[in-house]
Scaffold this motif. Structure first.
Motif, PDB file in Angstrom:
ATOM      1  N   ALA A 251       7.135   0.946   1.254  1.00 44.43           N
ATOM      2  CA  ALA A 251       8.575   1.014   1.548  1.00 44.43           C
ATOM      3  C   ALA A 251       8.812   1.419   2.999  1.00 44.43           C
ATOM      4  N   ASP A 254       8.038  -1.491   5.239  1.00 41.56           N
ATOM      5  CA  ASP A 254       9.128  -2.456   5.042  1.00 41.56           C
ATOM      6  C   ASP A 254      10.320  -2.069   5.920  1.00 41.56           C
ATOM      7  N   LEU A 270       7.861 -10.790   6.172  1.00 37.77           N
ATOM      8  CA  LEU A 270       7.118  -9.720   5.514  1.00 37.77           C
ATOM      9  C   LEU A 270       6.500 -10.236   4.221  1.00 37.77           C
ATOM     10  N   SER A 271       5.315  -9.814   3.939  1.00 35.88           N
ATOM     11  CA  SER A 271       4.697 -10.122   2.646  1.00 35.88           C
ATOM     12  C   SER A 271       4.022  -8.845   2.172  1.00 35.88           C
ATOM     13  N   HIS A 308       4.870 -11.194  11.962  1.00 35.03           N
ATOM     14  CA  HIS A 308       4.611 -11.230  10.523  1.00 35.03           C
ATOM     15  C   HIS A 308       3.777 -10.006  10.153  1.00 35.03           C
ATOM     16  N   GLY A 310       1.883  -8.333   6.770  1.00 32.35           N
ATOM     17  CA  GLY A 310       1.509  -8.533   5.364  1.00 32.35           C
ATOM     18  C   GLY A 310       0.599  -7.422   4.870  1.00 32.35           C
ATOM     19  N   LEU A 311       0.843  -6.963   3.664  1.00 26.33           N
ATOM     20  CA  LEU A 311      -0.041  -5.992   3.006  1.00 26.33           C
ATOM     21  C   LEU A 311      -0.535  -6.641   1.733  1.00 26.33           C
ATOM     22  N   SER A 312      -1.826  -6.631   1.532  1.00 30.53           N
ATOM     23  CA  SER A 312      -2.350  -7.221   0.289  1.00 30.53           C
ATOM     24  C   SER A 312      -3.394  -6.298  -0.321  1.00 30.53           C
ATOM     25  N   LEU A 321      -2.275  -6.931   7.600  1.00 29.21           N
ATOM     26  CA  LEU A 321      -2.368  -8.023   8.571  1.00 29.21           C
ATOM     27  C   LEU A 321      -1.076  -8.078   9.377  1.00 29.21           C
ATOM     28  N   ARG A 323       0.680 -10.222  12.586  1.00 34.25           N
ATOM     29  CA  ARG A 323       0.550 -11.382  13.467  1.00 34.25           C
ATOM     30  C   ARG A 323       1.781 -11.486  14.343  1.00 34.25           C
TER      31      ARG A 323
END
Lengths: 389, 228
Positions: A251, A254, A270-271, A308, A310-312, A321, A323
């Motif tokens: 959060a 984000d 955002l991912s 960009h 991203g959290l995975s 990540l 970018r």
């Protein structure tokens, strides 16, 4: 006309010949011996040079830790003449605080077949000043010989001092982070709440029909108060977002990415995955500061025109990540990201125990990627005992 | 804890750890004028204790409280006292908090800097069984919930593959891409094949559609996709 040779003369000539042959053989052997002797002397000189003038100390100890032999470097390191060092107990040079560790180390070297290593505080002779040495020892067992220890001694004082300084810096960073948290909390919980209460009272006064001619003044005060509350919120979030502790890392990232990108007018995507359950406070804060630093570098340093983040989450890894698209990079350096920026990210990644990969574009424009992979560990062992970003 | 002696139309529980805020709030919503009774609690635990002792129509809950947080208290109220409506009243104006509060079961969310009329309206609406969000916050939440997040699949692509995909989406030919990126046409074709494999997309048209849907086109890049 020739006379037949006299037998005695013939025998004498043969004997003379044999003697000359022996003489030649002896001269050859003598020459060979001289050469061998010369080679041996050269080899001895070479090994003496290697032993005596090596930059590290070499010692031979008996099973009780008494020095049997040593080189010049070890004598210099331990602050004694070599003659005085021979026959001394090695424990004499160990600082009292490390005496127990030395005793246990000596026991383990005598019990183990493989070489053993210890980093220990040592003294120069009988002086009180101390230095740090790395000792590598190997037990040697020869037939009909008492057990001996071959030992090398290396001065690692500078490395240890650097390590101590690094730890102090980490503790200092921890304290600064704690201070930021305390100030943020005070701002939010004390000043912020008081301003809220003041706003409520002013709002009440403002809506009072008996406020006479003070309406404009009250409205101005309300506007100023709104600005003050907004400033308090902004400073609080910059210092240490309460969201990180209240709602978690995902959060907070984000919010931070949206807020930063929108303020700077940078398009973003955002991912985000769900929050890993095992994340402790240290990792959460470290990962947040890493993303904060990376976003700043990507937007400010590289002039990224699209961001960009991203959290995975996979079974054994938590990947971050980031970018940014570089439209037309005209910098002089070979890399888009500055060496200092990359070093800061590497430092933060190392403190988190993660693996960092920076993927630079190979042409004047393109995408630059920063990937941080954090190993997932069970919650019970997730937090290191020290070090913080 | 204190209570009003008036016969109330609405019974409110005010939960905030700051006395000064509770006092200000009481003056602001005029409980006497509205015939509302107010009971105050300084912590989540005190609030639960009050709820066990008497009925309340509405609990007005602060989010940041020591001990039990406002989110935890909301969950507890909704589990143990499902008929009690919960209105969050907080300093946090970020939509991430609002979403989490609504997920925890809150019926309304207002910030402490909202207009008094908004606050009174929120109390009336939530107590009557409705839901309340300020207009500005509701807009931001809609934007966030409808936010164009990148497909996780897109994360599988390398930077070079992203570059190639973006150029394909922009309508560039493979031969032009190869020249621009100083690559052979064969390498660019290989990149394209790998992109299609990773995104599980069969045709070029589908690839272009995928890219446009995920803001990789030139036109979209020029706009603020985050601020949507």
């Amino acid at each position: 006309m020739t006379h037949p040779s006299h037998p005695a003369v013939e025998q004498m000539e043969r004997l003379t010949h044999e003697l000359r042959v022996h003489q030649i053989e002896l001269e050859t052997q003598n020459e060979e011996l001289r050469r061998t002797q010369s080679d041996l002397a050269a080899a001895r000189d070479r090994y003496l040079d290697l032993f005596e003038f090596a930059p590290v100390g070499y010692l031979t100890l008996d099973k009780d830790g008494v020095v049997l032999d040593c080189n010049l470097a070890s004598a210099r390191m331990l602050g004694l003449q070599r003659s005085a060092l021979k026959g001394s107990r090695m424990s004499r040079f160990i600082t009292p605080s490390d005496a127990d560790r030395w005793y246990l180390y000596l026991r383990s070297v005598l019990q183990e077949e493989s070489a053993q290593r210890i980093e220990i505080a040592l003294r120069h002779g009988d002086q009180n000043d101390h230095w740090f040495g790395q000792i590598d020892s190997q037990r040697v067992i020869a037939p009909d010989q008492p057990v001996m220890l071959r030992m090398s001694l290396t001065d690692i004082t500078r490395r240890m001092q650097a390590d101590v300084e690094r730890r102090i810096a980490a503790i200092d960073a921890d304290e600064r982070e704690g201070e930021r948290q305390r100030v943020a909390l005070q701002l939010h919980e004390d000043l912020g709440q008081r301003l809220s209460a003041l706003k409520m009272d002013l709002s009440k006064l403002s809506s009072d029909p008996n406020k006479a001619g003070n309406g404009a003044q009250l409205d101005g005060m309300l506007a100023s108060l709104d600005n003050a509350m907004s400033t308090v919120r902004r400073i609080t979030m910059d210092l240490r977002p309460p969201m990180l502790d209240d709602l978690g890392l995902v959060a907070a990232i984000d919010w931070m990415v949206r807020d930063t990108a929108q303020r700077l007018g940078v398009p973003f995507t955002l991912s985000l995955c769900s929050e890993p359950e095992e994340l402790g406070e240290h990792t959460r804060l470290g990962a947040y500061r890493f993303v904060q630093e990376a976003v700043t570098l990507l937007i400010h340093d590289t002039g990224g025109t699209h961001l960009h983040v991203g959290l995975s989450l996979s079974r054994d890894r938590f990947d971050l990540l980031l970018r940014a698209r570089i439209q037309a990079w005209t910098g002089q350096d070979a890399n888009v990201l500055s060496a200092l920026g990359a070093s800061i990210l590497e430092h933060r990644a190392r403190l988190l125990g993660g693996h960092l990969k920076i993927d630079e574009p190979r042409i004047h424009s393109g995408w630059i990627g920063i990937a941080l992979s954090l190993p997932r560990v069970p919650a019970a062992s997730a937090e290191p005992l020290s070090d913080a970003s | 804890m204190s209570s009003s002696p008036l016969k109330p139309l609405l019974s409110l529980l005010l939960v905030d750890d700051h006395t000064i805020v509770r006092e200000g709030l009481k003056r602001l919503i005029e409980p006497e004028t509205n015939q509302w009774s107010i009971v105050e609690a300084g912590t989540g635990f005190q609030a639960l204790e009050c709820l066990r002792r008497q009925h309340f129509d509405l609990a007005i809950v602060d989010l940041s409280m020591p001990g039990m947080s406002g989110l935890d208290l909301t969950r507890r109220i909704k589990t143990e006292f499902p008929k009690v409506a919960v209105l969050i009243l907080t300093m946090h104006s970020e939509e991430q908090y609002a979403i989490r509060a609504l997920q925890a079961g809150a019926d309304g969310y207002v910030t402490k800097d909202c207009a008094p009329t908004d606050l009174v309206a929120a109390v009336r609406k939530v107590a009557a069984g409705g839901a309340f969000l300020s207009t500005r916050l509701a807009e931001r939440m809609v934007h966030q919930l409808n936010g164009k997040s990148v497909s996780p699949d897109l994360q599988l692509l390398t930077n070079r593959e992203m570059e190639v995909l973006q150029r394909i989406v922009n309508g560039e030919r493979l031969v032009d891409i190869a020249e621009e990126l100083h690559l052979s046409i064969k390498t660019v074709s290989t990149h394209k094949r790998r992109i299609q494999e990773k995104l599980n997309v069969v045709t070029t048209a589908a690839l272009v559609r995928f890219g446009l849907e995920h803001q990789l086109g030139r036109d979209v890049l020029g706009s603020n996709v985050g601020d949507n």
